[in-house]
Design a protein around this motif. Sequence first.
Motif, PDB file in Angstrom:
ATOM      1  N   MET A   1      30.432  -1.481-134.795  1.00 12.19           N
ATOM      2  CA  MET A   1      29.022  -1.553-134.401  1.00 12.19           C
ATOM      3  C   MET A   1      28.907  -1.503-132.879  1.00 12.19           C
ATOM      4  O   MET A   1      29.653  -2.176-132.174  1.00 12.19           O
ATOM      5  N   GLU A   2      27.968  -0.703-132.388  1.00 11.30           N
ATOM      6  CA  GLU A   2      27.766  -0.592-130.950  1.00 11.30           C
ATOM      7  C   GLU A   2      26.923  -1.757-130.427  1.00 11.30           C
ATOM      8  O   GLU A   2      26.201  -2.418-131.186  1.00 11.30           O
ATOM      9  N   ALA A   3      27.012  -1.981-129.119  1.00 10.80           N
ATOM     10  CA  ALA A   3      26.256  -3.052-128.475  1.00 10.80           C
ATOM     11  C   ALA A   3      25.460  -2.472-127.313  1.00 10.80           C
ATOM     12  O   ALA A   3      25.916  -1.547-126.627  1.00 10.80           O
ATOM     13  N   PHE A   4      24.295  -3.053-127.080  1.00 17.12           N
ATOM     14  CA  PHE A   4      23.372  -2.526-126.085  1.00 17.12           C
ATOM     15  C   PHE A   4      22.784  -3.671-125.242  1.00 17.12           C
ATOM     16  O   PHE A   4      22.644  -4.802-125.722  1.00 17.12           O
ATOM     17  N   ILE A   5      22.453  -3.347-124.008  1.00 16.23           N
ATOM     18  CA  ILE A   5      21.657  -4.272-123.206  1.00 16.23           C
ATOM     19  C   ILE A   5      20.205  -4.093-123.603  1.00 16.23           C
ATOM     20  O   ILE A   5      19.665  -2.983-123.571  1.00 16.23           O
ATOM     21  N   LYS A   6      19.578  -5.195-123.974  1.00 14.18           N
ATOM     22  CA  LYS A   6      18.200  -5.161-124.478  1.00 14.18           C
ATOM     23  C   LYS A   6      17.196  -5.592-123.414  1.00 14.18           C
ATOM     24  O   LYS A   6      16.083  -5.062-123.350  1.00 14.18           O
ATOM     25  N   ASP A   7      17.572  -6.559-122.591  1.00 10.17           N
ATOM     26  CA  ASP A   7      16.662  -7.029-121.538  1.00 10.17           C
ATOM     27  C   ASP A   7      17.463  -7.789-120.493  1.00 10.17           C
ATOM     28  O   ASP A   7      18.567  -8.291-120.773  1.00 10.17           O
ATOM     29  N   MET A   8      16.894  -7.892-119.274  1.00  5.91           N
ATOM     30  CA  MET A   8      17.573  -8.564-118.163  1.00  5.91           C
ATOM     31  C   MET A   8      16.543  -9.245-117.265  1.00  5.91           C
ATOM     32  O   MET A   8      15.389  -8.807-117.170  1.00  5.91           O
ATOM     33  N   ALA A   9      16.987 -10.311-116.594  1.00  5.32           N
ATOM     34  CA  ALA A   9      16.140 -10.981-115.602  1.00  5.32           C
ATOM     35  C   ALA A   9      17.045 -11.773-114.663  1.00  5.32           C
ATOM     36  O   ALA A   9      18.198 -12.061-114.994  1.00  5.32           O
ATOM     37  N   GLY A 120      31.711 -10.994-119.527  1.00  3.55           N
ATOM     38  CA  GLY A 120      30.678 -11.491-120.430  1.00  3.55           C
ATOM     39  C   GLY A 120      30.166 -10.407-121.364  1.00  3.55           C
ATOM     40  O   GLY A 120      29.946 -10.645-122.552  1.00  3.55           O
ATOM     41  N   LEU A 121      29.975  -9.206-120.815  1.00  5.20           N
ATOM     42  CA  LEU A 121      29.564  -8.089-121.662  1.00  5.20           C
ATOM     43  C   LEU A 121      30.620  -7.783-122.721  1.00  5.20           C
ATOM     44  O   LEU A 121      30.295  -7.464-123.867  1.00  5.20           O
ATOM     45  N   SER A 122      31.900  -7.885-122.332  1.00 10.58           N
ATOM     46  CA  SER A 122      32.972  -7.612-123.301  1.00 10.58           C
ATOM     47  C   SER A 122      32.979  -8.650-124.419  1.00 10.58           C
ATOM     48  O   SER A 122      33.187  -8.314-125.593  1.00 10.58           O
ATOM     49  N   LEU A 123      32.761  -9.920-124.065  1.00  7.55           N
ATOM     50  CA  LEU A 123      32.698 -10.967-125.084  1.00  7.55           C
ATOM     51  C   LEU A 123      31.500 -10.763-126.002  1.00  7.55           C
ATOM     52  O   LEU A 123      31.610 -10.892-127.230  1.00  7.55           O
ATOM     53  N   ALA A 124      30.358 -10.438-125.412  1.00  8.55           N
ATOM     54  CA  ALA A 124      29.148 -10.237-126.207  1.00  8.55           C
ATOM     55  C   ALA A 124      29.303  -9.045-127.145  1.00  8.55           C
ATOM     56  O   ALA A 124      28.917  -9.101-128.322  1.00  8.55           O
ATOM     57  N   LYS A 125      29.893  -7.959-126.632  1.00  7.73           N
ATOM     58  CA  LYS A 125      30.107  -6.784-127.479  1.00  7.73           C
ATOM     59  C   LYS A 125      31.052  -7.126-128.635  1.00  7.73           C
ATOM     60  O   LYS A 125      30.844  -6.674-129.770  1.00  7.73           O
ATOM     61  N   ALA A 129      30.268  -6.658-132.498  1.00  4.78           N
ATOM     62  CA  ALA A 129      31.136  -5.789-133.298  1.00  4.78           C
ATOM     63  C   ALA A 129      31.762  -6.540-134.468  1.00  4.78           C
ATOM     64  O   ALA A 129      31.997  -5.970-135.541  1.00  4.78           O
ATOM     65  N   GLY A 130      32.022  -7.840-134.272  1.00 10.02           N
ATOM     66  CA  GLY A 130      32.623  -8.649-135.329  1.00 10.02           C
ATOM     67  C   GLY A 130      31.625  -9.187-136.330  1.00 10.02           C
ATOM     68  O   GLY A 130      32.007  -9.910-137.259  1.00 10.02           O
ATOM     69  N   GLY A 131      30.348  -8.869-136.153  1.00 10.47           N
ATOM     70  CA  GLY A 131      29.333  -9.341-137.072  1.00 10.47           C
ATOM     71  C   GLY A 131      29.025 -10.818-136.932  1.00 10.47           C
ATOM     72  O   GLY A 131      28.422 -11.432-137.814  1.00 10.47           O
ATOM     73  N   ASP A 161      23.255 -18.099-103.711  1.00  9.36           N
ATOM     74  CA  ASP A 161      23.174 -18.667-105.057  1.00  9.36           C
ATOM     75  C   ASP A 161      22.163 -17.888-105.883  1.00  9.36           C
ATOM     76  O   ASP A 161      21.138 -17.425-105.364  1.00  9.36           O
ATOM     77  N   ALA A 162      22.435 -17.764-107.184  1.00  8.51           N
ATOM     78  CA  ALA A 162      21.525 -17.024-108.065  1.00  8.51           C
ATOM     79  C   ALA A 162      21.961 -17.211-109.506  1.00  8.51           C
ATOM     80  O   ALA A 162      23.063 -17.682-109.786  1.00  8.51           O
ATOM     81  N   ALA A 163      21.082 -16.797-110.416  1.00  5.52           N
ATOM     82  CA  ALA A 163      21.402 -16.789-111.849  1.00  5.52           C
ATOM     83  C   ALA A 163      20.770 -15.565-112.486  1.00  5.52           C
ATOM     84  O   ALA A 163      19.733 -15.064-112.023  1.00  5.52           O
ATOM     85  N   THR A 164      21.391 -15.074-113.557  1.00  7.03           N
ATOM     86  CA  THR A 164      20.833 -13.954-114.302  1.00  7.03           C
ATOM     87  C   THR A 164      20.903 -14.228-115.794  1.00  7.03           C
ATOM     88  O   THR A 164      21.704 -15.044-116.259  1.00  7.03           O
ATOM     89  N   ALA A 165      20.049 -13.520-116.520  1.00  7.61           N
ATOM     90  CA  ALA A 165      20.025 -13.597-117.986  1.00  7.61           C
ATOM     91  C   ALA A 165      20.004 -12.184-118.538  1.00  7.61           C
ATOM     92  O   ALA A 165      19.209 -11.346-118.085  1.00  7.61           O
ATOM     93  N   THR A 166      20.873 -11.916-119.504  1.00  6.44           N
ATOM     94  CA  THR A 166      20.945 -10.612-120.153  1.00  6.44           C
ATOM     95  C   THR A 166      21.043 -10.823-121.657  1.00  6.44           C
ATOM     96  O   THR A 166      21.801 -11.687-122.109  1.00  6.44           O
ATOM     97  N   VAL A 167      20.273 -10.056-122.403  1.00  6.33           N
ATOM     98  CA  VAL A 167      20.411 -10.072-123.860  1.00  6.33           C
ATOM     99  C   VAL A 167      21.173  -8.825-124.284  1.00  6.33           C
ATOM    100  O   VAL A 167      20.784  -7.702-123.954  1.00  6.33           O
ATOM    101  N   ILE A 168      22.287  -9.037-124.987  1.00  7.51           N
ATOM    102  CA  ILE A 168      23.084  -7.957-125.555  1.00  7.51           C
ATOM    103  C   ILE A 168      22.820  -7.965-127.060  1.00  7.51           C
ATOM    104  O   ILE A 168      22.913  -9.011-127.710  1.00  7.51           O
ATOM    105  N   SER A 169      22.487  -6.797-127.578  1.00 10.78           N
ATOM    106  CA  SER A 169      21.989  -6.749-128.950  1.00 10.78           C
ATOM    107  C   SER A 169      22.503  -5.517-129.686  1.00 10.78           C
ATOM    108  O   SER A 169      23.280  -4.727-129.150  1.00 10.78           O
TER     109      SER A 169
END
Length: 334
Positions: A1-9, A120-125, A129-131, A161-169
């Motif tokens: 299964m493929e993984a995609f970036i859905k949103d970011m902030a 982080g993207l690799s872990l999320a993917k 992929a593992g369901g 200093d900073a923080a980000t949020a990304t949804v991988i879906s």
Amino acid sequence: MEAFIKDMAYYLPEKVVTNEAIVADFPEWSVDKIAAKVGVNKRHVAVEKETAMDLAIQAAESLFAKGIIAKTEIDYILYCTQSSDYKLPTSACIIQSSLGLNRTIGALDFNLGCSGYVYGLSLAKGLIAGGIAENVLLLTSETYSKYMHPKDKGNRTIFGDAATATVISTDGFAEIGKFSLGTDGTGAENLMVRTGGARYPQLADDLRFDENNNPVSSDYLYMNGSEIFTFTLDNVPPLIIDTLQQNNLQKEDIDLFVYHQANKYMLDFLRKKSKIDKDKFYYALSEFGNTVSSSIPIAIIEAMKDGSIHSGMNVLIAGFGVGYSWGGTILKYL
């Protein structure tokens, strides 16, 4: 299964440290010198009682406020930081509660610096992929400013200093490609805060000043700039080549390169060594500084805002630094 970036902030602390403020502390420097060499005009810094977790929660709230995805849809949190609020418990567990996310989700912290977003993207993917998950909330947040000695002009000039949020879906605007990852722990001591952990729990109180009048202490952030520079030059060009090979692409197939925003001098050197055209290489330093694991996602968001990234593009991202650790992947914009 493929993984995609859905949103970011992203979220930045309200306190701003300008070059003028740094020059006031170090009059031997000039505003123009800092801007020219480091490429930073200002950086945001957390105040005394503001933590990395606070920033991460703000970044996540900013993402959810956009309405692209609901809190109830998140089924896993990955939180990347080297500025944990506590030795235990896991900050991601507290973040779950603070955001009001479901209790039926996974949540974990992982400790990585400038390569952290790619990892982080690799872990999320992998989770997708593992369901195991369908919508992963990846948070990056650092407050390196809390580790710096007040007289450390070099690091104070570079880091913010900073923080980000990304949804991988399972769907989104950018497909995440294959990864090239690397590790070399022999360089760990070249970027380190030595005390405060289990090996050296007590402060060493060993402050000294080197021949350039820079503070050196086990109790504060120490960076051996020359060794870090050498590591970067030795490892990043091969990383780019391997990332391309992993994805069956040529350098000419890449529309934009987004590297970890270390400092302008290093980025310029890397760009020239890899023979990347200026118009294909993105800089997002001037208003943020080096925000460690947050620098790549901030740069991506800024590039999407100003039109440097748009539909149909292949974007190569590469993170590298403390550990030593490095990683790259391709984002294919749909």
